[in-house]
Motif scaffolding. Structure first.
Motif, PDB file in Angstrom:
ATOM      1  N   LEU A  14      -4.551   6.434  -1.584  1.00 46.20           N
ATOM      2  CA  LEU A  14      -4.577   6.718  -0.150  1.00 46.20           C
ATOM      3  C   LEU A  14      -4.909   5.479   0.680  1.00 46.20           C
ATOM      4  O   LEU A  14      -4.813   5.507   1.908  1.00 46.20           O
ATOM      5  N   ALA A  15      -5.327   4.422   0.016  1.00 46.26           N
ATOM      6  CA  ALA A  15      -5.629   3.151   0.671  1.00 46.26           C
ATOM      7  C   ALA A  15      -5.366   2.028  -0.321  1.00 46.26           C
ATOM      8  O   ALA A  15      -5.268   2.260  -1.534  1.00 46.26           O
ATOM      9  N   THR A  16      -5.219   0.827   0.204  1.00 48.16           N
ATOM     10  CA  THR A  16      -5.087  -0.358  -0.642  1.00 48.16           C
ATOM     11  C   THR A  16      -6.246  -1.294  -0.364  1.00 48.16           C
ATOM     12  O   THR A  16      -6.850  -1.262   0.713  1.00 48.16           O
ATOM     13  N   ALA A  17      -6.558  -2.127  -1.337  1.00 43.26           N
ATOM     14  CA  ALA A  17      -7.619  -3.118  -1.199  1.00 43.26           C
ATOM     15  C   ALA A  17      -7.012  -4.499  -1.404  1.00 43.26           C
ATOM     16  O   ALA A  17      -6.356  -4.745  -2.417  1.00 43.26           O
ATOM     17  N   THR A  18      -7.220  -5.365  -0.447  1.00 45.20           N
ATOM     18  CA  THR A  18      -6.685  -6.723  -0.511  1.00 45.20           C
ATOM     19  C   THR A  18      -7.836  -7.719  -0.473  1.00 45.20           C
ATOM     20  O   THR A  18      -8.694  -7.639   0.418  1.00 45.20           O
TER      21      THR A  18
ATOM     22  N   GLY B 217      -3.753  11.505  -5.333  1.00 50.20           N
ATOM     23  CA  GLY B 217      -3.534  12.085  -4.014  1.00 50.20           C
ATOM     24  C   GLY B 217      -4.803  12.565  -3.375  1.00 50.20           C
ATOM     25  O   GLY B 217      -5.895  12.087  -3.636  1.00 50.20           O
ATOM     26  N   ALA B 218      -4.658  13.569  -2.509  1.00 56.48           N
ATOM     27  CA  ALA B 218      -5.770  14.003  -1.667  1.00 56.48           C
ATOM     28  C   ALA B 218      -6.558  15.162  -2.252  1.00 56.48           C
ATOM     29  O   ALA B 218      -7.350  15.781  -1.550  1.00 56.48           O
ATOM     30  N   ASP B 219      -6.351  15.493  -3.537  1.00 52.36           N
ATOM     31  CA  ASP B 219      -7.073  16.601  -4.140  1.00 52.36           C
ATOM     32  C   ASP B 219      -8.574  16.313  -4.136  1.00 52.36           C
ATOM     33  O   ASP B 219      -9.017  15.211  -4.481  1.00 52.36           O
TER      34      ASP B 219
END
Length: 221
Positions: free
Chosen positions: A60-64, A4-6
């Motif tokens: 928090l994001a994906t990589a394609t 997460g955003a920690d």
């Protein structure tokens, strides 16, 4: 399991904001740095190739992976968790402006050098303002011509665009004034007389809350 955003940095949130606008490759992000994010948060440039990977690791994001011809590229896209983290960050107060100004440091320590180097520093600052002003003009004209890259964001871009224009104008005006002052100094800058009128003018200023100042600007506008 995503963490997460920690412990995200401001740079992390800056790149999340860019991903919230659209998906990007790191190459595409780099192209847009100078005209957008890089002006407000230049630290993002140095972390540009590592930060998206950190966002992916936190869910928090994906990589394609894609192929453009025979050339592979990675496209980063924000996730729903990334949008939630960005909205939470947008709702926090944040820090005020922090000056990072190498040319200004050279003026700050000008009495340790020569009159010529002091003038050179101020002229370098003036040249920076001229370059930035040309960039601001180019961006404004592109949006007025309907050629801006993000017309759907024109409303919010206008806010920070005005800030950048006013800031550059202030820097240019200050550089002109500072050059005039330094030109009147003796060669030994340690013998220069202070511009006491500057201190006096500052001391006479009425102390007001920022909100009051904003209201005064609105009334005068």
């Amino acid at each position: 399991m995503a963490r997460g955003a920690d412990e995200l940095s401001t740079t992390s949130y800056a790149l999340l904001g860019m991903l919230a606008i659209r998906s990007w490759t790191t190459y595409e992000l780099a192209k847009h740095m100078d005209r957008s994010l890089g002006r407000l948060w230049p630290r993002a440039r140095s972390n540009l190739f590592n930060e998206p990977k950190r966002l992916v690791a936190r869910g928090l994001a994906t990589a394609t992976e894609e192929l453009v011809g025979r050339r592979p590229r990675t496209v980063y896209t924000i996730t729903p968790a990334g949008r939630r983290a960005l909205r939470r960050w947008l709702g926090t107060p944040g820090e005020g402006p922090v000056m990072e100004f190498e040319q200004g440091l050279k003026v700050f320590f000008a009495d340790q050098g020569s009159k010529q180097t002091a003038l050179a520093a101020v002229r370098s600052i003036r040249a920076w303002a001229e370059r930035r002003n040309a960039e601001n003009v180019a961006v404004a004209r592109s949006y007025l011509a309907g050629q801006g890259p993000f017309p759907e964001r024109a409303a919010v871009l206008t806010l920070m665009g005005r800030f950048m224009v006013d800031f550059v104008d202030m820097v240019a005006a200050w550089a002109d004034w500072a050059a005039t002052v330094i030109e009147g100094w003796p060669d030994d800058l340690r013998l220069a007389e202070p511009e006491w009128s500057v201190w006096e003018e500052t001391a006479r200023r009425e102390l007001r809350e920022p909100a009051d100042q904003g209201a005064a600007i609105s009334r005068s506008g």
